[in-house]
Design an enzyme around this catalytic site. Structure first.
Site, PDB file in Angstrom:
ATOM      1  N   LYS A 105       0.809  -1.233   0.000  1.00 54.86           N
ATOM      2  CA  LYS A 105       0.000   0.000   0.000  1.00 54.86           C
ATOM      3  C   LYS A 105       0.841   1.282   0.000  1.00 54.86           C
ATOM      4  O   LYS A 105       0.380   2.321  -0.472  1.00 54.86           O
ATOM      5  CB  LYS A 105      -0.955   0.004   1.204  1.00 54.86           C
ATOM      6  CG  LYS A 105      -2.060  -1.031   1.103  1.00 54.86           C
ATOM      7  CD  LYS A 105      -3.053  -0.893   2.241  1.00 54.86           C
ATOM      8  CE  LYS A 105      -4.053  -2.036   2.202  1.00 54.86           C
ATOM      9  NZ  LYS A 105      -5.146  -1.847   3.169  1.00 54.86           N
ATOM     10  N   ASP A 158     -10.117   2.593   2.333  1.00 52.22           N
ATOM     11  CA  ASP A 158     -10.265   1.844   3.592  1.00 52.22           C
ATOM     12  C   ASP A 158     -10.973   2.678   4.661  1.00 52.22           C
ATOM     13  O   ASP A 158     -11.927   2.219   5.284  1.00 52.22           O
ATOM     14  CB  ASP A 158      -8.885   1.420   4.123  1.00 52.22           C
ATOM     15  CG  ASP A 158      -8.268   0.293   3.305  1.00 52.22           C
ATOM     16  OD1 ASP A 158      -9.009  -0.541   2.764  1.00 52.22           O
ATOM     17  OD2 ASP A 158      -7.022   0.253   3.214  1.00 52.22           O
TER      18      ASP A 158
END
Ligand code: ATR
Length: 295
Positions: free
Chosen positions: A85, A121
């Site tokens: 990420k 997220d």
């Protein structure tokens, strides 16, 4: 032209892979446990989008090659999971402001070869919290346990909801302090040690566990004593294996509302789907598919 109009079938009839099918996928290391492919392909079937979504095991040394492949094959969208990420960001043409502030990308949108990174997220978590537990986060006193990557995305997204305060409690206090400082201009943020957690929980409206404490196979552990929570408060856990952690089960017994981690997974995917296709995600169908796969 989408798949349903090409076939003259209803959208729910299923994907036909043909010469118009657009590629999507998720990368990570490891990746074979991922439930994103079944969830996203269900979303494509439901909406009649002519896409196919697969999981790719990409190691850190292959990230650059993968991005070249995305551009060469015109993949429209990619989800990025552990451990890429952060490292993926240097390969992208643009980083959305939220993803830049969080310092992590989990969704890539490919617009004719120009790649933009987003982070869904945190906003996925907040949408799930609002849909499933408490539609009104404004004015609420929130406690967040943990100060890692997941916590950072959630704290950032929560600051956009005008809470009264966000208290971050972490085993390693320095990390909590760093996170509170990072977004101090956006909301009333403070950091406490685990010693201060009980006092913070006593007055909290929402208590969120972002640590792995209570996750399978250590299901007998809980990050807080449920007796510390106010009756009527929301106990929220990012963990979705098990679907209800010990923290949530005990909080329910103490008269709290519980909110499990499955919704965050569903809604981070729903936002990604919406960024890629411009269509509303079929959230109920996505949840049904993931729940069925969890048995
Ligand atoms: P993630 O991306 O899932 O947030 P991470 O960045 O490694 O993963 O962060 C893990 C978080 O869980 C941290 O806040 C960590 O606390 P430390 O900063 O003190 O390491 C917390 N954590 C993990 N295991 C824990 C445990 N057994 N007890 C308390 N906190 C724990």
């Amino acid at each position: 032209m989408n798949q349903s109009t090409m076939n003259g079938n209803t959208a729910a009839a299923g994907n036909t892979i043909d010469s118009h099918t657009v590629l999507y996928g998720v990368i990570g290391d490891p990746i074979r446990h991922s439930r994103s492919p079944i969830m996203m392909n269900r979303a494509f079937r439901e909406t009649g989008v002519n896409g196919v979504y697969a999981a790719y095991h990409i190691t850190a040394d292959k990230l650059g090659d993968f991005i070249a492949g995305v551009k060469a094959m015109g993949m429209r969208g990619v989800n990025v999971t552990i451990p890429h990420k952060l490292d993926i960001m240097k390969y992208l043409d643009e980083i959305d402001a939220g993803a830049a502030a969080i310092g992590a990308v989990n969704t890539i949108v490919n617009d004719n070869g120009r790649l933009t990174g987003y982070n869904t997220d945190g906003i996925g978590y907040v949408r799930s919290l609002k849909e499933e537990a408490d539609p009104n986060i404004a004015g609420k006193r929130i406690v967040v346990i943990g100060a890692g990557g997941a916590s950072r995305g959630i704290v950032y997204a929560l600051t956009g909801e005008n809470p009264a305060s966000i208290t971050i409690a972490n085993r390693t206090e320095d990390r909590a302090r760093e996170l509170a400082l990072a977004f101090a201009d956006k909301a009333e943020l403070r950091a406490v040690t685990f010693d201060g957690l009980q006092e913070a929980c006593l007055e909290a409206d929402i208590v969120i566990n972002t640590t792995s404490v209570g996750m399978h196979p250590n299901t007998d552990a809980s990050p807080v004593d449920a007796s510390w929570l106010k009756p009527g408060a929301v106990a929220s856990d990012l963990i979705y294996n098990p679907l209800k952690t010990k923290f949530l089960l005990e909080a329910e017994k103490s008269g709290c509302r519980s909110h499990g981690g499955l919704g965050m997974f569903i809604y981070q995917g729903a936002y990604a789907f919406e960024y890629w296709t411009g269509q509303a995600a079929p959230v109920a169908a996505m949840r049904e598919t993931v729940l069925a796969s969890l048995g």
